[in-house]
Write an enzyme that holds these catalytic residues in place. Structure first.
Site, mmCIF file in Angstrom:
data_model
loop_
_atom_site.group_PDB
_atom_site.id
_atom_site.type_symbol
_atom_site.label_atom_id
_atom_site.label_comp_id
_atom_site.label_asym_id
_atom_site.label_seq_id
_atom_site.Cartn_x
_atom_site.Cartn_y
_atom_site.Cartn_z
ATOM 1 N N LYS A 91 -10.511 82.188 11.795
ATOM 2 C CA LYS A 91 -11.283 81.857 12.999
ATOM 3 C C LYS A 91 -12.128 80.608 12.762
ATOM 4 C CE LYS A 91 -11.394 86.603 14.584
ATOM 5 N NZ LYS A 91 -12.083 87.893 14.526
ATOM 6 N N GLN A 130 -17.623 90.585 13.693
ATOM 7 C CA GLN A 130 -16.370 90.903 13.008
ATOM 8 C C GLN A 130 -16.307 92.406 12.702
ATOM 9 O OE1 GLN A 130 -14.079 88.424 12.415
ATOM 10 N NE2 GLN A 130 -12.687 89.920 11.548
ATOM 11 N N ASP A 169 -15.609 88.162 22.793
ATOM 12 C CA ASP A 169 -14.602 89.193 22.497
ATOM 13 C C ASP A 169 -14.351 90.072 23.728
ATOM 14 O OD1 ASP A 169 -13.122 89.298 20.240
ATOM 15 O OD2 ASP A 169 -14.543 90.466 19.047
#
Ligand SMILES: NC(=O)c1ccc[n+]([C@@H]2O[C@H](COP(=O)([O-])OP(=O)(O)OC[C@H]3O[C@@H](n4cnc5c(N)ncnc54)[C@H](OP(=O)(O)O)[C@@H]3O)[C@@H](O)[C@H]2O)c1
Length: 280
Positions: free
Chosen positions: A44, A88, A111
């Site tokens: 990422k 994460q 997200d």
């Protein structure tokens, strides 16, 4: 396709910097040192640098308290240089992931997991979870109009299966969602024009479960140990037998994963553009 999407994002970032002086920034919080998580995190961060975005990395020790993480999120929520916040997963068990996600400002929740963004899946707008977004982009690219196609989704998680089902409905598909209690999974899979599998069960789907010509998206990422002791990534679909029946199929690794990262970059860009237009 992921490369194309990233190139497009890169071009749009350049324009945003030149026209408005804004560099999209993503804060990434990780806690502990789960080895797989570290690899995803690195991918990422590389992706962000590649398209000219700013990364704010917060790699915290495994014994970091929940209060510290919540406090950090509150600070990042207020930081105008941070347009997106990503936590994460997995987090250590002493941290309540749902509580943490709900503290992220919905317009920075790249997200798409905040309740507000989940709710907006039922209508329009909001930030859409990256993996389902990438799946829909691939299907549109491959098949064009999805209206009337029967899509079978294997898995009903908040991260993948549920948002995917909503997005497929938006595309006018007929949607069947299956899970661990579903009876006669092979028969349902055989009825699918589009089969999307996100179960986290290595080689769950066999070639003979696939309708000839169907489009198959394998979201699963499973780490298995080979006879020589090495770790290999495989999907939820038995790729070799499925290849003989499917019209198109995504590989693991290299299919959904790169699209997920490209969509994360797209969501970060969208969050930065929204922040800019709210300021005008
Ligand atoms: N490529 C990417 O970027 C990406 C992104 C996200 C996830 N993934 C991968 O995708 C997989 C799924 O992730 P997730 O977060 O959605 O997992 P999850 O939260 O564990 O959910 C798995 C889902 O699969 C269902 N399931 C389990 N066994 C099944 C079976 N035998 N038959 C039918 N359904 C079954 C479960 O049913 P119940 O609800 O009844 O338990 C659950 O709904 C994992 O391998 C993950 O690593 C990949």
């Amino acid at each position: 396709m992921a490369k194309r999407l990233r190139a497009d994002v890169k071009k749009r970032v350049k324009t945003l910097v030149a026209d408005c002086g804004i560099t999209p920034g993503l804060a990434v919080i990780s806690v502990g040192d789960d080895p797989a998580s570290k690899i995803y995190l690195r991918n990422k961060l590389n992706g962000l640098a590649d398209v000219g975005m700013r990364a704010f990395e917060h790699s915290l020790a495994g014994d970091t308290t929940q209060e510290f993480v919540l406090d950090l999120i509150h600070k990042l929520n207020k930081d105008r240089a941070v347009h997106g916040i990503l936590v994460q997963i997995p987090l250590p068990s002493h941290i309540d992931i749902d509580l943490v996600i709900q503290q992220i400002r919905p317009d920075k929740d790249v997200d798409g997991l905040h309740d507000q963004n989940m709710g907006r899946l039922l209508s329009q707008g909001g930030l859409v979870p990256c993996t389902p977004l990438g799946c829909i982009a691939m299907l549109r690219d491959q098949l064009g109009d999805l209206s009337g196609l029967h899509a079978v989704v294997v898995g009903r998680s908040r991260l993948v299966g549920k948002p995917l089902a909503q997005l497929l409905l938006r595309e006018h598909c007929t949607v069947t969602v299956t899970h661990s209690q579903t009876r006669n999974l092979p028969t349902l899979c055989q009825m699918a024009d589009i089969l999307i599998v996100a179960a986290g069960r290595p080689k769950l789907i066999q070639g003979e479960w696939i309708k000839p010509g169907a489009t198959v998206i394998d979201v699963g990422i499973n780490r298995i140990q080979t006879d020589d002791g090495k770790i290999r990534l495989i999907g939820d679909v038995d790729f070799d037998s499925a290849l003989k029946k499917a019209g198109a199929i995504t590989p693991v690794p290299g299919g959904v994963g790169p699209m997920t990262i490209a969509c994360l970059l797209l969501n970060t860009l969208q969050a930065a553009v929204t922040a800019q237009s709210n300021r005008i």
